[in-house]
Design an enzyme around this catalytic site. Structure first.
Site, PDB file in Angstrom:
ATOM      1  N   THR A   1       0.791  -1.295   0.080  1.00 43.75           N
ATOM      2  CA  THR A   1       0.066   0.102  -0.013  1.00 43.75           C
ATOM      3  C   THR A   1       0.846   1.188   0.009  1.00 43.75           C
ATOM      4  O   THR A   1       2.285   1.086   0.658  1.00 43.75           O
ATOM      5  CB  THR A   1      -1.010   0.034   1.209  1.00 43.75           C
ATOM      6  OG1 THR A   1      -0.261  -0.236   2.326  1.00 43.75           O
ATOM      7  CG2 THR A   1      -2.019  -1.013   1.156  1.00 43.75           C
TER       8      THR A   1
ATOM      9  N   ILE B   1       1.503   4.361   1.436  1.00 43.54           N
ATOM     10  CA  ILE B   1       2.384   5.007   2.535  1.00 43.54           C
ATOM     11  C   ILE B   1       3.325   3.933   3.239  1.00 43.54           C
ATOM     12  O   ILE B   1       4.449   4.093   3.406  1.00 43.54           O
ATOM     13  CB  ILE B   1       1.602   5.768   3.529  1.00 43.54           C
ATOM     14  CG1 ILE B   1       0.779   6.848   2.820  1.00 43.54           C
ATOM     15  CG2 ILE B   1       2.152   6.411   4.672  1.00 43.54           C
ATOM     16  CD1 ILE B   1      -0.347   7.272   3.595  1.00 43.54           C
ATOM     17  N   CYS B   2       2.678   2.765   3.680  1.00 37.64           N
ATOM     18  CA  CYS B   2       3.702   1.599   3.992  1.00 37.64           C
ATOM     19  C   CYS B   2       4.916   1.375   3.166  1.00 37.64           C
ATOM     20  O   CYS B   2       5.749   1.036   3.838  1.00 37.64           O
ATOM     21  CB  CYS B   2       2.659   0.500   4.092  1.00 37.64           C
ATOM     22  SG  CYS B   2       0.938   0.656   5.093  1.00 37.64           S
ATOM     23  N   SER B   3       4.539   1.391   1.869  1.00 43.55           N
ATOM     24  CA  SER B   3       5.723   0.936   1.057  1.00 43.55           C
ATOM     25  C   SER B   3       6.780   2.022   0.992  1.00 43.55           C
ATOM     26  O   SER B   3       7.924   1.881   0.680  1.00 43.55           O
ATOM     27  CB  SER B   3       5.280   0.769  -0.324  1.00 43.55           C
ATOM     28  OG  SER B   3       4.256  -0.202  -0.438  1.00 43.55           O
ATOM     29  N   ASP B   4       6.589   2.992   1.547  1.00 45.72           N
ATOM     30  CA  ASP B   4       7.676   4.127   1.756  1.00 45.72           C
ATOM     31  C   ASP B   4       7.916   4.727   3.110  1.00 45.72           C
ATOM     32  O   ASP B   4       8.484   5.771   3.270  1.00 45.72           O
ATOM     33  CB  ASP B   4       7.489   5.329   0.634  1.00 45.72           C
ATOM     34  CG  ASP B   4       6.508   6.311   0.945  1.00 45.72           C
ATOM     35  OD1 ASP B   4       6.244   7.422   0.151  1.00 45.72           O
ATOM     36  OD2 ASP B   4       5.936   6.121   1.749  1.00 45.72           O
TER      37      ASP B   4
END
Lengths: 200, 184
Positions: free
Chosen positions: A87, A89-92
């Site tokens: 997803t 935000i989680c991925s960054d």
């Protein structure tokens, strides 16, 4: 025969284009997962600063279970719950923590990343973040689903977890809690400043 | 058969692309964004800036400015950092150095995060922060990394002369393409 193959290929191409073009094709709304702006916080904490952190053991990407209490007397622990793999935000969020290994180590801390995804999903996701994976243990709270998130009070009603940070000192006491707005990312600086405060 | 299917797949991507938000494109007016963040004396001197800011992009003493839109958290930006440093080195060695300057804007990044990125990757060129995504919004919400080159030579208007999404293949070739764009 070749002529027919070409004709059918062109027709297929045309059909795919019509379906793919967002301005032309009408996709039924019920078939598209629309999260919109999520409720910033959708759970109720079960713990507070100053309490002993509830112990848990969860399977990790490395293949061994990781137990929180195994760090008692050795390391400060930063627990980072993030809602779900792949997803935006989680991925960054974790890739930022991944390049900050020195900052965590300088503050005598280990980072534990937790999601309610299964191990294969976490494996694929962390490989997407970094070819060699991430330096910190990634733990799966998949089964029984969200048991640890529930224990801490950060399991959302949709089965994902909050975007939350817990900092636990070497005595096992919770020293910092940030159940963050799920739509935004916590500042790395805030985590490091909190760790420095604990180590003073 | 394969040729036709390939054509179909390419076409699908071309059409599907229309669904995404568009960052500023070549030929469009570029907003006079406000820049904030700690800079060393050398970095201020490089851009011809003084004081502690905030500054406007128009304040930069150059004909063109290359702006890298990045995030400390973006794995592609992390992997790209050495190449962008090489781009800066190549730019410094080129005759265009006085005319074309390079800066970075860390979207959604605090001062701490930008400074951490600067230190981690030994970035010498000026990096600015954009904690509240204001610049990101103004320039059309590009993904990271994204490179803009902006013409500052006109008195009252800023023009986008290049808009490049993603990672560059080769810093020197990339610089040549930007220098070429600056000549047109």
């Amino acid at each position: 025969m070749t002529k027919y193959i070409r004709l059918y290929s062109l027709l297929a191409a045309l059909l795919i284009c019509v379906c793919a073009a967002p301005s032309w094709a009408k996709v039924p709304a019920e078939l598209v997962y629309q999260t919109g702006k999520l409720k910033p916080v959708d759970s109720v904490l079960n713990i507070t600063v100053g309490e002993t952190a509830p112990d848990f053991a969860l399977p990790s990407l490395a293949g061994k279970a990781v137990q929180l209490s195994s760090f008692h007397g050795k390391k400060n622990v930063v627990i980072s719950f993030v809602p779900a793999a792949f997803t935006p935000i989680c991925s960054d969020q974790w890739p930022g923590y991944n390049i900050a290994q020195d900052l965590f180590e300088q503050n005598d801390a280990i980072l534990l990343g937790i999601t309610a995804d299964n191990i294969p999903t976490q494996y694929a996701w962390t490989r997407q973040m970094n070819e060699g994976g991430v330096w910190f243990p990634v733990l799966s709270d998949f089964w029984p689903h969200g048991k640890v998130a529930q224990l801490y009070g950060v399991l959302r009603t949709d089965g994902t977890t909050e975007r939350a940070i817990f900092i636990i000192d070497k005595k096992g006491i919770i020293r910092y809690i940030d159940v963050h707005d799920i739509n935004t990312r916590p500042d790395l600086g805030e985590i490091i400043r909190s760790l420095r405060k604990i180590n003073k | 058969m394969f040729r036709y299917l390939s054509a179909a797949i390419v076409t699908v991507f071309l059409f599907a692309g229309a669904a995404f938000a568009e960052p500023m494109q070549k030929g469009e007016d570029f907003p006079d964004i406000t820049l904030t963040g700690n800079q060393t004396a050398a970095q201020l001197s490089y851009l011809g800036l003084s004081d502690n800011g905030p500054w406007q992009i128009k304040d930069i003493d150059a004909d063109f400015v290359i702006i890298e839109i990045f995030s400390m958290y973006c794995p592609h930006c992390q992997a790209e950092a050495p190449s962008v440093n090489k781009l800066f080195t190549a730019l410094k060695k080129s005759k265009s150095n006085a005319r074309i300057k390079l800066i970075g804007v860390g979207v959604g990044n605090s001062d701490f995060e930008v400074n951490f990125f600067r230190k981690k990757y030994q970035v010498e060129f000026p990096l600015f922060d954009d904690l509240d995504f204001e610049i990101h919004e103004e320039v059309g919400k590009p993904g990271t990394p994204h490179f803009f080159m902006v013409d500052l030579s006109e008195e009252n208007i800023l023009k986008t002369v290049s808009s490049f999404a993603g990672r560059m293949k080769d810093p020197k070739q990339f610089l040549i393409s930007l220098q070429k764009a600056a000549r047109h």
